[in-house]
Design a protein around this motif. Sequence first.
Motif, PDB file in Angstrom:
ATOM      1  N   LEU A 145      64.466  72.435  62.378  1.00 37.42           N
ATOM      2  CA  LEU A 145      65.835  72.006  62.642  1.00 37.42           C
ATOM      3  C   LEU A 145      66.470  71.714  61.286  1.00 37.42           C
ATOM      4  N   ILE A 146      67.412  72.550  60.894  1.00 40.10           N
ATOM      5  CA  ILE A 146      68.046  72.374  59.596  1.00 40.10           C
ATOM      6  C   ILE A 146      69.403  71.733  59.827  1.00 40.10           C
ATOM      7  N   LEU A 147      69.567  70.520  59.345  1.00 47.37           N
ATOM      8  CA  LEU A 147      70.790  69.761  59.595  1.00 47.37           C
ATOM      9  C   LEU A 147      71.559  69.560  58.302  1.00 47.37           C
ATOM     10  N   LEU A 148      72.824  69.902  58.318  1.00 43.45           N
ATOM     11  CA  LEU A 148      73.695  69.627  57.182  1.00 43.45           C
ATOM     12  C   LEU A 148      74.693  68.574  57.660  1.00 43.45           C
ATOM     13  N   ASP A 149      74.568  67.382  57.120  1.00 45.29           N
ATOM     14  CA  ASP A 149      75.358  66.243  57.603  1.00 45.29           C
ATOM     15  C   ASP A 149      75.285  66.155  59.135  1.00 45.29           C
ATOM     16  N   GLY A 150      74.105  66.352  59.651  1.00 46.88           N
ATOM     17  CA  GLY A 150      73.887  66.223  61.082  1.00 46.88           C
ATOM     18  C   GLY A 150      74.185  67.456  61.905  1.00 46.88           C
ATOM     19  N   ALA A 151      74.813  68.462  61.304  1.00 46.97           N
ATOM     20  CA  ALA A 151      75.160  69.673  62.054  1.00 46.97           C
ATOM     21  C   ALA A 151      74.065  70.723  61.893  1.00 46.97           C
ATOM     22  N   PRO A 152      73.586  71.289  62.980  1.00 45.35           N
ATOM     23  CA  PRO A 152      72.545  72.300  62.852  1.00 45.35           C
ATOM     24  C   PRO A 152      73.072  73.578  62.204  1.00 45.35           C
ATOM     25  N   VAL A 153      72.282  74.137  61.323  1.00 36.84           N
ATOM     26  CA  VAL A 153      72.651  75.403  60.695  1.00 36.84           C
ATOM     27  C   VAL A 153      71.704  76.452  61.281  1.00 36.84           C
ATOM     28  N   TYR A 154      72.258  77.377  62.043  1.00 39.41           N
ATOM     29  CA  TYR A 154      71.397  78.290  62.804  1.00 39.41           C
ATOM     30  C   TYR A 154      70.830  79.425  61.981  1.00 39.41           C
ATOM     31  N   ASN A 155      71.519  79.819  60.943  1.00 45.49           N
ATOM     32  CA  ASN A 155      70.953  80.852  60.079  1.00 45.49           C
ATOM     33  C   ASN A 155      71.222  80.442  58.643  1.00 45.49           C
TER      34      ASN A 155
END
Lengths: 273, 785
Positions: free
Chosen positions: B176-186
């Motif tokens: 699960l890659i989160l940028l400021d809490g938002a998932p980055v799908y690719n």
Amino acid sequence: MKTIYKISALLILFIALNSCEKVIDLELKDAKQQIVVDANIYNGVGNNVVILTKSGNFYESNNFETVKNANVIITNNLGDSYILNEISDGIYYNDTLNGQFLTNYKINILAEGKTITSNSTMPNLVSIDSITYKKIDDGFGGGPGSGGQGGGEAFYKVYINFTDPANESNYYRIKVTVNGQYINEINVVDDGLFNGLSTQFLLRMGGFVQGDTIDVDLISIDKANYEYYRLLNENDMGAMSTSVGNPVSNIKGEDVIGVFGANAVDSKSVTIE
Amino acid sequence: MKTLITTILIAFIAFSGFSQNFTISGNIKDASDGEDLLGVNILVAELKGVGATTNSYGFYSLSLPKGEYTIIYSFIGMQDIKFKVNLTKNIRKNIELGAGAEQLDEVVITGEKENKNVTSNDIGVATLDMKEIEMIPVLMGEQDIMKTIQLMPGVKSAGEGSSGFFVRGGGADQNLILLDGAPVYNASHMLGFFSVFNSDAIKDVKLYKGAAPAEFGGRLSSVMDIRMKEGNSKHLAVSGGIGLISSRITIEAPIVKNKGSFIISARRTYADMFLKLSNDEKLNSSKLFFYDLNLKANYRIGANDRVFLSGYFGRDKFGFSDKFGFDWGNKTGTLRWNHIFNEKLFSNTTFIYSDYNYVINIQDGLVKIGSDIQDFNIKQDFDYYLNKNNKIKIGGNIIQHTFKPGDIEVKDDAGFNSSSIENRYSLENAVYVSNEQKIGRKFNINYGLRFTNFTQLGPGDMFSYNIYGDIIDTTSYDKNEKVASYNGWAPRILANYTINKYSSIKASISRNYQYLHMLSNSTSGTPLDVWMPSSNNIKPEIADQIALGYFRNFKNNLFEFSTEIYYKKIQNALDYKTGAEVTLNEAAEGQLLFGDGRAYGIEFFFKKRKGKFTGWLSYTLARSEIKLNEINNGNWYPTHQDRTHDISIVGMYQITERLNVSGSWVYYTGNAVTFPSGKYTIDGQIFNLYTERNGYRMPQYHRMDLGLTIKGKIYKYLLNPDTGEKKKIKKRFQSSWNFSIYNLYMRENAYMIDFQQSETDPNKTEAVQLSLFKIIPSITYNFKF
């Protein structure tokens, strides 16, 4: 899928200016030898051939062993029965078998003490409406002799036009012969994208040149054959694919692979003028 | 759910009211740029073993009995601040810590803060120091957190130059890659050679390889929590870089000094600019580039409220004139509201948006293919500082997922039908509670429970499949009608027993559910990879992991050592049918197989943390296997990401204040792959004969990279005209040149192996290896002022 990999490969090429390809000495295991059945019957008399060979090890030559002295019998659900005779090593043929549409055919092979069976139903015929061609002058894609860069001899794109029957799933295999030379490239497609439409199907991505005579076979195949050839086409994806393997075969028997198809073929020819 | 949370909160608040304690709380910032400092240690000189750390927003809270104390604020690389307080009431104390580098001789080093790796109950956590990222050599000189984190134990690169990674035997989609809490799908640009994270805009990254805290969930293997910088709240600051393939610029400034700030960071590659120079019309009309834009702003409203707005936009564009276009990218947005209810209760309310899509355009719009995944997420978190021994977190979130697996839009004359695979909708809800508790001075435990629910909703026609993957039945559902629903209880416990100041034993046990599954035809991952929800056909994947670790520091924390052993068991592990077609296939679910998975291994990490020479050595010995009835006769077989050995060595040497060299060497066992064990002929063509899936290995991989950083003059001297004294001050404009060489000894690592007809003898077949990046030197110029 292959196109996607080709695109990806192009992308990679842009980035990897100093990539390199070399032949490597990779140790591979030797699989248990399999009997390989390549059996096809078509509509029309004498339009059938069963080729029996054996698999080989990867680093051996491509001269595969043939399976001789097999008994090959093809029957259909109408009660007809045909014995195929060995006309040369591993090649079996019957000169009276006349494939009928919408008929289920069974094959029974006795080879080297093993019984091999399979069956396939011949679909209805889908005819070729026409074969058309178009001169390509923007040079994009490249014709023969242009090294893919364009600017070579003017080349042509050739299309096969046919009308897909609506309300049923159809599976096609397209075979192309150019100036008498059979292009052995597996080309299968289902009607998922053109069900019930008059469609235009581009033959091979490369180009044809003026004077070429192109013979096209539009072959209607059953679903099992379609799946077999589709997977066979991805067979060389090797390490790049998450799911590469031997295609699911409609052939039953021990240590045997291959495919049996009862196919409906329509052929047309065109010469580029 | 809401009433439950309220009740619990009221209970806590009421409970704390009875205590005789008072609380000191506040925010801690970096004195130079006003960035919040997370993970600052707050110690009490009079009470050994009592303390707190700041949370992700720089907030801390420490409850102590009434009395006089000396509070010490300490953070690595910064000077300690001591604050004497007579705690007779609740106190708010905001602190700014100064970087030690500016006061070279005065850095106070206390023993306590430097053994945080030993005393915290972080197990299975990899962190990176952003300063180290600047020094470690990378491909084409593009600093990259995703690449650098692959040098940590238990984290493996998905392949040459790839930003995809495997954690403890899990697939790339299990992170699960989160940028400021938002998932980055690719998270990949250009097929993974670059990651989407521009490190100029990144403040902090933390990777949980095992038991992540209960506020995280939704993936089996790891959580990568990436936080963007807030922006300089003191003064305008500009930084940037010019590299061989891309340039970057970052502008940050206060909105209102000390109250709010913003940061804008942009990056673009320019490989296509060179194409434009070409005389060839086809080449100069081709496109090949990507860009990233990171934006963030924050503003303090009064002492207790703060809002943040952050966004990321990135896109790859690739095209040949108007014949073919392909572009893909992520968009994320986060709106966050921090509220301090009182000195003990910190609240964080977040709205999150995330979108990933790709578009393929053939023959100038004749055929258009597109796919999309979109999330809306509402998240509420509370940090409750019950007392000096208990820190409670409680919260929940609701995510609405929309999947658009694929649309094919065709103009009339193409001879094809337009087709569209139906959208899929689902809701992913979670509530959690956890407590970080100190028991005596030696024992520290974090226990939590996360309850999740995943519901697939209509409208749509749902299929059922036979064992061949053919659709045999279709059921239609109305809008918002429930198709399938799954509940999951995901407990986790992390414990730390501190043996002494320098050593500890840690353990963790955790369960995770994964409801989103990425389907890919290719082992290397492509922009076309499709995300699918758990459904009537796909059950959630479940992983149970147990880990045990020993942590030891030596020589007054000069060296750090840790080892962790883990075992992971996976239910409903996913693999593909032979020849699975998952792209643009409405029956893609029928192409999947489900079975059991297991992964286990041991990781070692040894680091020299201080001095002119720093660096680390990491080694992982691991196994990752899967068992499916349909593949390899139902036997366990290695997953693609199974790698036996994985070694990373990183060294950095500070020659002078302005000159720094670094090097890294990596080695790993090749991935498990499927190679042929024979061949046969059909229709005059030669085909490969396979015997088992993943029965072979790619050749071993190893590579060395070197980097050299030369900084411009750091100080200037001012002459005092009265005294003739020279005064040394730090220059406003700072610059550096970075030179790096990727793959120094030109190892030809296998990127791909093809099996094909021999070019020299058409009657034979051969294995051909493709290697990328034989040696790549690069230069980057970086500046800031």
